[in-house]
Design an enzyme around this catalytic site. Structure first.
Site, PDB file in Angstrom:
ATOM      1  N   ASP A 124       0.832  -1.217   0.000  1.00 59.17           N
ATOM      2  CA  ASP A 124       0.000   0.000   0.000  1.00 59.17           C
ATOM      3  C   ASP A 124       0.861   1.260   0.000  1.00 59.17           C
ATOM      4  OD1 ASP A 124      -2.382   1.381  -0.045  1.00 59.17           O
ATOM      5  OD2 ASP A 124      -2.777   1.178   2.105  1.00 59.17           O
ATOM      6  N   HIS A 139       2.526   3.457  -9.033  1.00 55.27           N
ATOM      7  CA  HIS A 139       2.329   2.037  -9.371  1.00 55.27           C
ATOM      8  C   HIS A 139       3.519   1.514 -10.178  1.00 55.27           C
ATOM      9  CE1 HIS A 139      -1.567   2.332  -7.667  1.00 55.27           C
ATOM     10  NE2 HIS A 139      -2.132   3.001  -8.649  1.00 55.27           N
ATOM     11  N   ARG A 199      -5.334  -1.551   8.803  1.00 47.72           N
ATOM     12  CA  ARG A 199      -6.539  -2.338   8.501  1.00 47.72           C
ATOM     13  C   ARG A 199      -6.194  -3.469   7.546  1.00 47.72           C
ATOM     14  NH1 ARG A 199      -7.718   2.887   6.541  1.00 47.72           N
ATOM     15  NH2 ARG A 199      -7.208   3.103   4.355  1.00 47.72           N
ATOM     16  N   LEU A 248      10.669 -20.552  -4.088  1.00 43.06           N
ATOM     17  CA  LEU A 248       9.557 -19.752  -3.565  1.00 43.06           C
ATOM     18  C   LEU A 248       8.321 -19.839  -4.469  1.00 43.06           C
ATOM     19  CD1 LEU A 248       8.608 -17.278  -1.675  1.00 43.06           C
ATOM     20  CD2 LEU A 248       9.461 -15.830  -3.515  1.00 43.06           C
TER      21      LEU A 248
HETATM   22  C1  IPE Z   1      -5.542  -2.667  -0.283  1.00 43.28           C
HETATM   23  O1  IPE Z   1      -5.150  -1.354  -0.505  1.00 43.28           O
HETATM   24  C2  IPE Z   1      -5.547  -3.426  -1.571  1.00 43.28           C
HETATM   25  C3  IPE Z   1      -4.227  -3.661  -2.163  1.00 43.28           C
HETATM   26  C4  IPE Z   1      -3.067  -3.368  -1.632  1.00 43.28           C
HETATM   27  C5  IPE Z   1      -4.261  -4.301  -3.446  1.00 43.28           C
HETATM   28  P1  IPE Z   1      -6.229  -0.179  -0.694  1.00 43.28           P
HETATM   29  O2  IPE Z   1      -5.467   1.078  -0.839  1.00 43.28           O
HETATM   30  O3  IPE Z   1      -7.167  -0.533  -1.759  1.00 43.28           O
HETATM   31  O4  IPE Z   1      -6.989  -0.223   0.704  1.00 43.28           O
HETATM   32  P2  IPE Z   1      -7.931   0.835   1.428  1.00 43.28           P
HETATM   33  O5  IPE Z   1      -8.962   1.231   0.449  1.00 43.28           O
HETATM   34  O6  IPE Z   1      -7.078   1.999   1.824  1.00 43.28           O
HETATM   35  O7  IPE Z   1      -8.444   0.113   2.615  1.00 43.28           O
HETATM   36  C1  IPE Z   2      -1.481   0.234  -3.420  1.00 42.49           C
HETATM   37  O1  IPE Z   2      -1.274   1.607  -3.440  1.00 42.49           O
HETATM   38  C2  IPE Z   2      -1.729  -0.347  -4.798  1.00 42.49           C
HETATM   39  C3  IPE Z   2      -3.099  -0.788  -5.039  1.00 42.49           C
HETATM   40  C4  IPE Z   2      -4.053  -0.804  -4.176  1.00 42.49           C
HETATM   41  C5  IPE Z   2      -3.398  -1.255  -6.377  1.00 42.49           C
HETATM   42  P1  IPE Z   2      -2.484   2.625  -3.487  1.00 42.49           P
HETATM   43  O2  IPE Z   2      -2.815   2.886  -4.918  1.00 42.49           O
HETATM   44  O3  IPE Z   2      -3.593   2.165  -2.638  1.00 42.49           O
HETATM   45  O4  IPE Z   2      -1.813   3.934  -2.857  1.00 42.49           O
HETATM   46  P2  IPE Z   2      -2.438   4.907  -1.781  1.00 42.49           P
HETATM   47  O5  IPE Z   2      -2.913   4.064  -0.649  1.00 42.49           O
HETATM   48  O6  IPE Z   2      -3.534   5.648  -2.454  1.00 42.49           O
HETATM   49  O7  IPE Z   2      -1.287   5.785  -1.387  1.00 42.49           O
HETATM   50 MG    MG Z   3      -4.048   2.389  -0.675  1.00 45.07          MG
END
Ligand code: IPE
Ligand code: IPE
Ligand code: MG
Length: 245
Positions: free
Chosen positions: A19, A36, A193, A130
């Site tokens: 995340d 990303h 979470r 792995l």
């Molecule tokens: C959780 O991250 C899903 C992935 C890492 C693929 P999100 O960024 O989607 O989660 P929330 O919405 O903050 O809970």
């Molecule tokens: C995690 O990073 C990648 C995915 C959920 C696909 P986010 O895109 O959720 O990045 P933040 O949480 O908005 O910083």
């Molecule tokens: Mg996120």
């Protein structure tokens, strides 16, 4: 830090909620997709480090069921990135003896993603190091719902009786059926979470949350998480004296 890791007490399975890509990009005034794209290096380094250490399973939460609700342009960019990453990284997976697996509602991914994924899974299927499990279009509730449907069908047809439904039977109907539950769950970017990840499987998983945003995550952060895990006392409902007896 790597030297401090007790190789006798390694987790068999590490799961990661990757995340913070969007925030990482925003911090430098860039578009979310830039985050990303820069996440790929973190995936590569973490995978290589796990392979080197002798970890057996690494599950990466790459795209959740709920992530389909993001702006269409971001969803498209993520799907394209998935295709190009699988294509470019297959060689590294082979070099590191890594077997690729996927969990989630794979049928829901664009056709070219499904094809690329299926090819990489096939090419790496004989690798014995792995197992890298990508969670794509995945959510714990989706998976549990699917399991309930399958089990109910078996009960309705008489293949299974209600009394035969056990913890193990449920585990065997999840997409992770032949994969042990993770001992360690890492979430980056400081969010506290679970976001619908591996709900059933993490019943007794040790959780490690770090503030590092996923694109900055490197093997040193992984070592830190493993060291923290090795210092925990896992009691599984018992008391300390019983665990240490
Ligand atoms: C959780 O991250 C899903 C992935 C890492 C693929 P999100 O960024 O989607 O989660 P929330 O919405 O903050 O809970
Ligand atoms: C995690 O990073 C990648 C995915 C959920 C696909 P986010 O895109 O959720 O990045 P933040 O949480 O908005 O910083
Ligand atoms: Mg996120």
């Amino acid at each position: 830090m790597k030297e401090k890791i007790n190789t006798e007490k390694l987790p068999l399975h590490i799961a990661v909620i990757m995340d913070g890509n969007g925030r990482w990009a925003k911090k430098q005034g860039a578009m979310r997709v830039f985050g990303h794209r820069n996440a790929v290096k973190a995936v590569r380094d973490t995978t290589e480090a796990c392979a080197e250490l002798g970890i057996k399973y690494l599950t990466l939460y790459a795209f959740s069921t709920e992530n389909w609700s993001r702006p269409q342009a971001e969803v498209n960019a993520l799907m394209e990135l998935l295709v190009s990453t699988i294509r470019s990284e297959t060689e590294t997976l082979m070099k590191n003896n890594v077997r690729l697996l996927a969990i989630g509602d794979i049928q829901n991914l664009p056709k070219n993603c499904q094809k690329e994924l299926a090819e990489a899974i096939e090419i790496t299927s004989k690798n014995t190091g792995l197992s890298l499990v990508l969670a794509l279009s995945y959510s714990g509730r989706w998976e549990i719902t699917e399991a309930i449907k399958q089990i109910s069908t078996k009960v309705a047809s008489g293949e299974l009786s209600v009394n035969e439904i056990t913890d193990q039977v449920i585990s065997q109907h999840l997409t992770t059926k032949n994969i042990p539950d993770p001992e360690l769950l890492i979430r980056t970017s400081g969010e506290m979470r679970i976001s619908n990840f591996l709900l059933w499987q993490i019943a007794y998983t040790e959780i490690f949350i770090c503030d590092t945003l996923w694109p900055d995550f490197r093997r040193e952060h992984l070592y830190e998480a493993i060291l923290a895990y090795q210092q925990r006392e896992r009691r599984f409902g018992k008391i300390s004296e019983q665990v240490n007896a």
